[in-house]
Write a protein that holds these residues in place. Structure first.
Motif, mmCIF file in Angstrom:
data_model
loop_
_atom_site.group_PDB
_atom_site.id
_atom_site.type_symbol
_atom_site.label_atom_id
_atom_site.label_comp_id
_atom_site.label_asym_id
_atom_site.label_seq_id
_atom_site.Cartn_x
_atom_site.Cartn_y
_atom_site.Cartn_z
ATOM 1 N N UNK A 309 0.827 -1.209 0.000
ATOM 2 C CA UNK A 309 0.000 0.000 0.000
ATOM 3 C C UNK A 309 0.862 1.261 0.000
ATOM 4 N N UNK A 310 1.967 1.221 0.752
ATOM 5 C CA UNK A 310 2.811 2.427 0.846
ATOM 6 C C UNK A 310 3.534 2.655 -0.486
ATOM 7 N N UNK A 311 4.105 1.584 -1.055
ATOM 8 C CA UNK A 311 4.873 1.750 -2.299
ATOM 9 C C UNK A 311 3.942 2.170 -3.438
ATOM 10 N N UNK A 312 2.800 1.491 -3.523
ATOM 11 C CA UNK A 312 1.881 1.820 -4.609
ATOM 12 C C UNK A 312 1.419 3.274 -4.505
ATOM 13 N N UNK A 313 1.107 3.660 -3.286
ATOM 14 C CA UNK A 313 0.582 5.002 -3.096
ATOM 15 C C UNK A 313 1.616 6.071 -3.470
ATOM 16 N N UNK A 314 2.890 5.835 -3.121
ATOM 17 C CA UNK A 314 3.891 6.878 -3.395
ATOM 18 C C UNK A 314 4.523 6.739 -4.780
ATOM 19 N N UNK A 315 4.766 5.501 -5.209
ATOM 20 C CA UNK A 315 5.511 5.305 -6.463
ATOM 21 C C UNK A 315 4.595 5.179 -7.673
ATOM 22 N N UNK A 316 3.363 4.872 -7.463
ATOM 23 C CA UNK A 316 2.385 4.648 -8.550
ATOM 24 C C UNK A 316 2.857 3.538 -9.490
ATOM 25 N N UNK A 317 3.480 2.508 -8.908
ATOM 26 C CA UNK A 317 3.810 1.287 -9.656
ATOM 27 C C UNK A 317 2.887 0.207 -9.109
ATOM 28 N N UNK A 318 2.323 -0.655 -9.958
ATOM 29 C CA UNK A 318 1.498 -1.734 -9.407
ATOM 30 C C UNK A 318 2.340 -2.666 -8.530
ATOM 31 N N UNK A 319 1.831 -2.966 -7.358
ATOM 32 C CA UNK A 319 2.551 -3.850 -6.427
ATOM 33 C C UNK A 319 1.619 -5.002 -6.044
#
Ligand code: G6P
Length: 605
Positions: A309-319
């Motif tokens: 959730x944190x990576x997707x939210x900040x990086x906008x890469x699908x995780x």
């Protein structure tokens, strides 16, 4: 899963082995045993139960005098945990004794072969085939015979071997199970983990897969898979014995919960300089990836759920995030544009290792988040970010988990900046929020002083629900697991909005629902789920930020935590839940540091 130790020196071997096994008990504790080279040959004692039982037996057993021996604490895989299946195992001719951590996958086939040759087996274990095969191949040269033996083995092993005819020497071999050599002065050791040796030496060599080794008082020799001697520089361990002791706490788990602010700080400190995140150990071109796949087991998987959730939210890469035991057999669609992140406290979890290998084979870049330097996962992954949590002994992870979270937070902000997804102001704000997490963790501990009292009223509840949305839901999974694993209470984590699609049927008067309410932007939604369960008679215990006063009108009890930015709240929110699990388990008289049926390092599938 099991812990092994070997010793040769001039001190009595029994106390050294028993003390080492006590420190390895987190790896398994259903039975234990030692074998010693004595004047009368190899002498062995073993017993079901914990190392204390073995120590009691050793205290009343004569003829254990010797300065060279091996020991084992077991987490049973083949055969019930009784005295016979406990390690060490001896060859039928009494010449060899062995301890083993791992699984020999082709043991039935080997056993049948040996039985046809008239060898009689005493136990139901896979391990016994190794020692019987070794005795069968023995030609007067132990190491040569050991190499011949291990060539026949399929599976994983860390083994230590004594030979009655070779006093003062312990032999060892390793394949996919951890094993280190400890270099002492006038004494040398083998062990599964440094915690068993730290009071004797801080200089260790990690054995590699396929290697064999011999330790004597005079020195250590290591041989590669072809039998050629290799030289290796030892590494020096930086932490000391105090880190592996309880330090006045009744349990390792409580000590490790209390150590979380320091563990977070130690993980953070080297990576933030002048307000910027430096992940100097990572060389990744983030722009290359079109997706990220996180895989892990247990609590590390729950850390991955937060990370997604944190990576997707900040990086906008699908995780995506998936448990390693499923991912490894799924034949996932991944390629060189995928970044596979594995998370593991121990660095030795078998399913996570297999998932990592799967990712590498498919051409993905791999990044490990790991707590143990030199562990299998740390060695295998292309890149490693270490969590500097220090040794974690309690089976239920606490400081290991929160340091995984803070590394994921750092990584997400670092990667988002590399990808040009953050303006300077937001970047600065996020870094500031992360820097505040260690002191907020301390505040969360201070605010949780009443959890012990609450546990007194909750410890008899039979089935609980943990509910939350988004990051709160990811934390709910970890909170529920903590309670299950150490207090044996049944509990389930549910996405708060999903409850009404079936599970709400189980809500009845008196049912305890733990509602996680730290995601500020979703608070009103969770509050309406709280109302739904209250309307059906549930008792609600909420975890909420200090500034949330409304919650007192909704929940029966509230555990406060310091206000934190939504994205990073899991680091703080889990703390009262760890303490809740701890105190409920304490009320119920459970063995907190060594819960039944579990082991800390799961090196089997
Ligand atoms: C075991 C432990 C858990 C841990 C999991 C993964 O099940 O009891 O606490 O989360 O293994 O371990 P790892 O060392 O890979 O993080």
């Amino acid at each position: 899963m099991c812990g092994i130790i070997g010793y040769t020196g001039s001190d009595a071997a029994v106390p050294v082995l028993l003390d080492g096994l006590k420190h390895l008990e987190y790896r398994g504790y259903d039975s234990a045993g030692i074998a010693i080279q004595t004047d009368a040959g190899l002498t062995m004692i073993k017993t079901s139960g914990k190392v204390d039982n073995l120590a009691a037996k050793a205290a009343v057993t004569e003829g254990l005098e010797g300065v060279c021996g091996i020991g084992h604490t077991r987490w049973a895989t083949h055969g019930t945990p009784n005295d016979i299946n406990a390690h060490p195992h001896m060859s039928a001719d009494g010449r060899f004794a062995i301890v083993h951590n791992g699984i020999i996958e082709n043991y039935l086939e080997l056993k049948k072969d040996l039985e046809k040759k008239g060898i009689v087996f005493a136990s139901e274990t896979d391990t016994e085939v190794i020692v019987q095969l070794l005795a069968y191949y023995y030609d007067g040269d132990v190491r040569r015979s050991l190499m011949r033996t291990i060539r026949r083995l399929e599976g994983s092993y860390a083994i230590a071997v004594l030979c009655a005819e070779d006093p003062g020497t312990v032999y060892a071999a390793r394949m996919s199970s951890p094993l280190i050599v400890g270099l002492g002065s006038g004494e040398n050791f083998f062990a599964s983990d440094i915690t068993a040796l730290i009071q004797h030496t801080k200089d260790v060599i990690d054995l590699e897969d396929g290697e064999t080794a011999e330790i004597r008082v005079s020195g250590v020799r290591i041989f590669d898979r072809y039998g050629a001697e290799t030289k290796r520089e030892p590494r020096h361990i930086l932490w000391d014995i105090a880190a592996a002791e309880k330090g006045g706490y009744p349990h390792f788990m409580l000590k490790e919960i209390m150590e979380q602010p320091q563990a977070l700080q130690a993980t953070l400190e080297p990576r933030i300089k002048n307000g910027r995140i430096h992940l100097d150990e990572v060389e990744l071109d983030m722009a290359k990836f079109n997706r990220i796949l996180i895989t892990a087991c247990g609590s590390a998987y729950h850390a991955g759920c937060v990370g997604r959730l944190v990576i997707e939210s900040l990086c906008r890469i699908p995780v995506e995030v998936e448990v390693a035991s499923e991912f490894r057999y799924r034949n996932a669609v991944i390629d060189e544009k995928t970044l596979v992140i594995v998370i593991s406290q121990s660095g030795e979890t078998a399913d996570t290792i297999a998932a990592l290998k799967e990712g590498k084979e498919k051409g993905a870049s791999t990044l490990a988040i790991c707590n143990v330097v030199g562990s299998s996962i740390a060695k295998l992954a292309d890149q490693v970010i270490y969590t500097w949590a220090g040794p974690e002994i309690a089976v239920a992870t606490t400081k290991g988990y929160v340091t995984q979270l803070i590394v994921l937070d750092l990584f997400a902000v670092w990667a988002a900046e590399k990808l040009g997804r953050l303006d300077e102001k937001t970047y600065g704000k996020l870094v500031k929020e992360i820097r505040a997490l260690p002191s907020k963790a301390q505040r969360a501990l201070d605010l949780s002083s009443g959890v012990g009292r609450l546990a007194k009223s909750y410890h008899e509840k039979s089935s609980l629900f943990f509910i939350g949305r988004n990051l709160d839901y990811a934390v709910a999974m970890e909170g529920s697991l903590k309670l299950k694993e150490i207090s044996y209470l049944h509990s389930e984590a549910y996405a708060a909005g999903e409850l009404k699609h079936g599970t709400i049927a189980l809500i009845e008067p008196g049912r305890l629902v733990v509602a996680l309410c730290c995601c500020e932007r979703l608070y009103e939604k969770t509050a309406s789920n709280i109302e739904q369960v209250k309307a059906r008679g549930a008792d609600v215990l909420a975890v909420a930020p200090e500034s949330n006063r409304k919650i007192y009108g909704e929940a029966d009890h509230v555990l406060q935590v310091p206000d934190t930015a939504d994205l990073f709240e899991p680091v703080i929110e889990i703390i009262p839940l760890q303490l809740l699990a701890y105190y409920v388990a304490l009320e119920n008289g459970c063995d907190i540091d060594k819960p039944k049926n579990l082991a800390k390092s799961v090196t089997v599938e």
